[in-house]
Design a protein around this motif. Sequence first.
Motif, mmCIF file in Angstrom:
data_model
loop_
_atom_site.group_PDB
_atom_site.id
_atom_site.type_symbol
_atom_site.label_atom_id
_atom_site.label_comp_id
_atom_site.label_asym_id
_atom_site.label_seq_id
_atom_site.Cartn_x
_atom_site.Cartn_y
_atom_site.Cartn_z
ATOM 1 N N PRO A 88 0.816 -1.216 0.000
ATOM 2 C CA PRO A 88 0.000 0.000 0.000
ATOM 3 C C PRO A 88 0.851 1.268 0.000
ATOM 4 C CG PRO A 88 0.174 -0.835 2.217
ATOM 5 C CD PRO A 88 0.881 -1.831 1.329
ATOM 6 N N MET A 89 0.244 2.350 -0.450
ATOM 7 C CA MET A 89 0.809 3.675 -0.248
ATOM 8 C C MET A 89 0.473 4.043 1.195
ATOM 9 S SD MET A 89 -0.190 7.142 -2.300
ATOM 10 C CE MET A 89 -1.213 8.164 -1.262
ATOM 11 N N GLU A 90 1.439 4.525 1.950
ATOM 12 C CA GLU A 90 1.199 4.892 3.347
ATOM 13 C C GLU A 90 1.180 6.405 3.484
ATOM 14 O OE1 GLU A 90 4.247 2.966 5.621
ATOM 15 O OE2 GLU A 90 3.268 1.019 5.474
ATOM 16 N N VAL A 91 0.170 6.910 4.203
ATOM 17 C CA VAL A 91 0.032 8.338 4.451
ATOM 18 C C VAL A 91 -0.036 8.534 5.957
ATOM 19 C CG1 VAL A 91 -1.389 10.382 4.072
ATOM 20 C CG2 VAL A 91 -1.240 8.624 2.285
ATOM 21 N N ASP A 92 0.994 9.133 6.538
ATOM 22 C CA ASP A 92 1.028 9.388 7.971
ATOM 23 C C ASP A 92 0.377 10.738 8.239
ATOM 24 O OD1 ASP A 92 1.544 9.717 10.674
ATOM 25 O OD2 ASP A 92 3.601 8.957 10.522
ATOM 26 N N LEU A 93 -0.741 10.728 8.957
ATOM 27 C CA LEU A 93 -1.506 11.947 9.212
ATOM 28 C C LEU A 93 -1.215 12.563 10.580
ATOM 29 C CD1 LEU A 93 -4.914 10.859 7.672
ATOM 30 C CD2 LEU A 93 -3.222 12.418 6.690
ATOM 31 N N HIS A 94 -0.211 12.056 11.280
ATOM 32 C CA HIS A 94 0.171 12.709 12.535
ATOM 33 C C HIS A 94 0.592 14.140 12.206
ATOM 34 C CE1 HIS A 94 0.430 8.495 13.914
ATOM 35 N NE2 HIS A 94 0.045 9.023 15.066
ATOM 36 N N LEU A 122 -5.480 11.014 -1.167
ATOM 37 C CA LEU A 122 -6.429 10.104 -1.802
ATOM 38 C C LEU A 122 -6.617 10.482 -3.266
ATOM 39 C CD1 LEU A 122 -8.433 7.763 -1.690
ATOM 40 C CD2 LEU A 122 -10.155 9.392 -0.906
ATOM 41 N N GLU A 123 -6.773 11.765 -3.545
ATOM 42 C CA GLU A 123 -6.926 12.227 -4.931
ATOM 43 C C GLU A 123 -5.689 11.863 -5.753
ATOM 44 O OE1 GLU A 123 -9.481 13.664 -6.522
ATOM 45 O OE2 GLU A 123 -10.784 13.719 -4.766
ATOM 46 N N PHE A 124 -4.507 12.057 -5.164
ATOM 47 C CA PHE A 124 -3.270 11.686 -5.839
ATOM 48 C C PHE A 124 -3.275 10.194 -6.166
ATOM 49 C CE2 PHE A 124 0.912 9.748 -5.452
ATOM 50 C CZ PHE A 124 1.611 10.413 -6.430
ATOM 51 N N ALA A 125 -3.643 9.362 -5.186
ATOM 52 C CA ALA A 125 -3.653 7.916 -5.383
ATOM 53 C C ALA A 125 -4.641 7.520 -6.476
ATOM 54 C CB ALA A 125 -3.998 7.208 -4.071
ATOM 55 N N LEU A 126 -5.783 8.178 -6.528
ATOM 56 C CA LEU A 126 -6.769 7.864 -7.557
ATOM 57 C C LEU A 126 -6.245 8.226 -8.946
ATOM 58 C CD1 LEU A 126 -10.046 9.020 -5.763
ATOM 59 C CD2 LEU A 126 -9.279 6.666 -6.157
ATOM 60 N N VAL A 127 -5.594 9.370 -9.057
ATOM 61 C CA VAL A 127 -5.041 9.788 -10.339
ATOM 62 C C VAL A 127 -3.926 8.848 -10.782
ATOM 63 C CG1 VAL A 127 -3.666 11.605 -11.465
ATOM 64 C CG2 VAL A 127 -5.677 12.209 -10.125
ATOM 65 N N LYS A 128 -3.091 8.438 -9.846
ATOM 66 C CA LYS A 128 -1.956 7.558 -10.155
ATOM 67 C C LYS A 128 -2.341 6.080 -10.167
ATOM 68 C CE LYS A 128 1.288 10.620 -10.562
ATOM 69 N NZ LYS A 128 2.016 10.787 -11.804
ATOM 70 N N LYS A 129 -3.622 5.801 -9.935
ATOM 71 C CA LYS A 129 -4.161 4.435 -9.945
ATOM 72 C C LYS A 129 -3.472 3.540 -8.921
ATOM 73 C CE LYS A 129 -5.973 4.840 -14.499
ATOM 74 N NZ LYS A 129 -6.144 4.353 -15.817
#
Length: 183
Positions: A88-94, A122-129
């Motif tokens: 997965p792509m990981e996004v740390d929101l701390h 999320l938008e980036f991930a959707l664009v980059k599939k």
Amino acid sequence: MNRIKVGDRIQLLDELTSGIVVSVSATDLKFRTPEGFVLEVAQRSVVKLPADETAFLANSDFSTAIKDSDIKPSGGRNPGRRHKYQPPMEVDLHIEKLVPSVKGLNTMDILNYQLEAARGQLEFALVKKIQRIVFIHGVGQGVLKEELRTLFRRYEGLEVSDADPRIYGMGATEVYVTQVGFR
């Protein structure tokens, strides 16, 4: 055999994602994309790019050559199909990972900043599939987790669940994209 090592430029075989290798294990490697994300993949799913070719990735003939070549993705239950077991792509929101200082920010400002960062990623991930995204939010009182789930409900084609607690503990949410074109 031309072994992949840290610092090499690579590209995934089945998509136009590329980057610089940051670590190598016996079977896998991690690489940093031009957008700054670190992804982990199997070594057999990448091709090493020439070091002296600066515009190589932008060459449309290369992407056509990859699509038209006899190279097929290896491994997996169905090699032509992406599945939930991709890294997965990981996004740390701390918040300390998102801003240099929290000085002067109240809790509502922090929450809004975290939600905007999540929406942007999320938008980036959707664009980059990118099919799997793990949002690391921490345990806390659960406010950010619930707000994230509200945000994700606004999108069609997303499966939302708690991320694997063996890897992320109880403070992460996984989003799996099921839209047409991803399966």
